[in-house]
Scaffold this motif. Structure first.
Motif, mmCIF file in Angstrom:
data_model
loop_
_atom_site.group_PDB
_atom_site.id
_atom_site.type_symbol
_atom_site.label_atom_id
_atom_site.label_comp_id
_atom_site.label_asym_id
_atom_site.label_seq_id
_atom_site.Cartn_x
_atom_site.Cartn_y
_atom_site.Cartn_z
ATOM 1 N N HIS A 105 0.651 -1.138 -0.027
ATOM 2 C CA HIS A 105 -0.006 0.024 0.026
ATOM 3 C C HIS A 105 0.892 1.210 0.070
ATOM 4 O O HIS A 105 2.120 1.159 0.314
ATOM 5 C CB HIS A 105 -0.753 0.099 1.170
ATOM 6 C CG HIS A 105 -1.725 -1.383 1.512
ATOM 7 N ND1 HIS A 105 -2.961 -1.407 0.786
ATOM 8 C CD2 HIS A 105 -1.423 -2.406 2.092
ATOM 9 C CE1 HIS A 105 -3.466 -2.700 1.150
ATOM 10 N NE2 HIS A 105 -2.394 -3.325 1.910
ATOM 11 N N TYR A 106 0.398 2.390 -0.555
ATOM 12 C CA TYR A 106 0.893 3.591 -0.489
ATOM 13 C C TYR A 106 0.196 4.703 0.213
ATOM 14 O O TYR A 106 -1.155 4.793 0.151
ATOM 15 C CB TYR A 106 1.119 4.116 -1.986
ATOM 16 C CG TYR A 106 1.704 5.393 -2.050
ATOM 17 C CD1 TYR A 106 3.211 5.634 -1.726
ATOM 18 C CD2 TYR A 106 1.036 6.648 -2.597
ATOM 19 C CE1 TYR A 106 3.673 7.071 -2.195
ATOM 20 C CE2 TYR A 106 1.436 7.633 -2.550
ATOM 21 C CZ TYR A 106 2.912 8.001 -2.295
ATOM 22 O OH TYR A 106 3.503 9.326 -2.735
ATOM 23 N N LEU A 107 0.827 5.693 1.006
ATOM 24 C CA LEU A 107 0.270 6.592 1.733
ATOM 25 C C LEU A 107 1.132 7.964 1.431
ATOM 26 O O LEU A 107 2.456 8.004 1.459
ATOM 27 C CB LEU A 107 0.414 6.408 3.184
ATOM 28 C CG LEU A 107 -0.119 7.595 4.303
ATOM 29 C CD1 LEU A 107 -1.496 8.127 3.981
ATOM 30 C CD2 LEU A 107 0.008 7.228 5.592
ATOM 31 N N ASP A 108 0.340 8.946 0.782
ATOM 32 C CA ASP A 108 1.255 10.279 0.381
ATOM 33 C C ASP A 108 1.359 11.060 1.978
ATOM 34 O O ASP A 108 0.461 11.221 2.838
ATOM 35 C CB ASP A 108 0.269 11.093 -0.337
ATOM 36 C CG ASP A 108 1.041 12.508 -0.724
ATOM 37 O OD1 ASP A 108 1.647 12.954 -0.035
ATOM 38 O OD2 ASP A 108 0.808 12.809 -2.132
ATOM 39 N N GLY A 109 2.963 11.306 2.193
ATOM 40 C CA GLY A 109 3.109 11.995 3.501
ATOM 41 C C GLY A 109 2.339 13.131 3.721
ATOM 42 O O GLY A 109 2.306 13.652 4.790
#
Length: 391
Positions: A340-344
């Motif tokens: 998964h990816y999370l934009d900081g």
């Protein structure tokens, strides 16, 4: 009082959050990287960062009303700047903050930031003391200072202690930069990863290394070899402010880092987090450098030394890194449903910078650590989060 010298055996029974323990002249030094990893890099910054026990805590059960811990700290002091605040020990009783204290004495690492030189001035062992605790059997945690190298010497209590039983909570293994390490947080249990772990009800192993989240293969192997139920890696800011690599090297390095983690954790939920907002490096490459104009007032600010035009030659900025991380995760997720990816910037973005600016242009303050921790917990551990089991 019952005195128990901190031996390797006792430390193994009581310590959580460390990957390795080193026997020293005084007691035991917790490490957050294993010996094999430490042997593969002679960088002084990494050596200091991994031996600062961010997220490391003593955990035990006792009905003691007085607890004392002897430690030998190594505190960093910067030439020309006012003394830095003492590191804080957080005492939690049955999960609630019940006391805070610091030690005196200890070693002082004197650093000249203008030349990069340093020297260590030795000092004596100090004692942190908590008294007036409730006279009942209780779950006790002593969180060690996240920003001081800490050798554990002895534990004293007025009644016996015993190792706390495992609570069956999931283990969250996190890697990141100084922000994850806890720079500018108020105390060790209020770094953003510690806050997020508390809100998420998980056991934290924090491999946030100040200045040292650099896609090092030995760090990837440490992540691979550490048992964990949940893993996150926060990538980007150190690569920019050290001007370490170009875009051509960055993509393959990220793939290799993730490949190594997946060798040991093929199906564990793995969250890739891009950098939080940092205006000086959003579109300006590194290297970053300290500005010493106000050092005498205790304020150091950082600035970006690169030229935005250098992006055409492959120099990295935070926006370049975010785009590449999002692309890599999307590509890999086609064959990896647990990636998964999370934009900081969802943790700390433009509106947050306007309200809670980065004091030194690089690191969030204590209030921002709380904000980031709460948002990460809501995103990762919330109903639709990547760390929440699917029925």
């Amino acid at each position: 009082m019952i005195t128990a010298p901190i031996t390797l055996s006792l430390a193994r029974d009581l310590l959580r959050g460390a990957l390795d323990l080193e026997r020293t002249e005084y007691g035991v030094l917790p490490h957050r990287l294993p010996a094999r990893a430490r042997a593969q890099c002679a960088d002084g910054q990494l050596a200091m960062a991994e031996s600062q026990p961010s997220g490391v805590r003593l955990v035990f059960r006792t009905r003691a009303t007085t607890i004392e811990l002897d430690t030998l700290r190594t505190k960093t002091a910067y030439e020309g700047a006012p003394p830095r605040p003492d590191g804080v020990y957080d005492l939690l009783v049955d999960g609630t903050l019940a006391g805070q204290a610091s030690v005196t004495g200890g070693n002082v690492l004197k650093v000249d930031m203008t030349t990069g030189s340093s020297e260590t001035v030795p000092g004596p062992v100090g004692t942190v003391r908590f008294s007036g605790l409730p006279d009942r059997v209780k779950h006790v945690e002593i969180w060690l200072p996240h920003n001081e190298v800490t050798q554990l010497v002895a534990l004293r209590t007025d009644t016996p202690v015993e190792p706390a039983p495992e609570q069956g909570r999931k283990v969250w293994l996190h890697h990141g930069s100084s922000i994850s390490h806890g720079s500018e947080a108020a105390s060790p249990s209020t770094t953003w990863p510690a806050l997020a772990a508390s809100l998420g009800g998980v056991e934290l192993i924090n491999l946030g290394f100040s200045g040292s989240a650099l896609l090092d293969p030995f760090t990837a192997r440490a992540l691979r070899d550490t048992p964990a139920d949940l893993i996150s890696v926060k990538i980007g800011i150190n690569l920019v402010n050290l001007d370490l690599m170009r875009l051509r090297a960055f993509g393959p390095a990220v793939h290799g880092f993730l490949d190594t983690i997946r060798e040991g954790h093929p199906t564990v939920p793995l969250l890739v987090v891009s950098p939080i907002l940092c205006p000086i490096h959003e579109d300006t490459p590194g290297p970053g450098a300290p500005d010493f104009e106000n050092i005498g007032e205790g304020r150091i600010r950082f600035t970006a030394m690169g030229d935005p035009a250098e992006r055409a030659a492959g120099k990295l900025t935070l926006n370049v890194i975010r785009d590449e991380l999002a692309r890599i995760v999307k590509q890999r997720a086609a064959d990896d449903a647990n990636l998964h990816y999370l934009d900081g910037r969802d943790l700390y973005g433009h509106a947050d910078f306007a309200e809670l600016p980065l004091p030194d242009q690089l690191h969030p303050d204590a209030a921002s650590h709380r904000l980031i921790g709460e948002r990460f917990a809501a995103s990762a551990f919330g109903p639709a989060g990547p760390f929440t089991p699917r029925s």
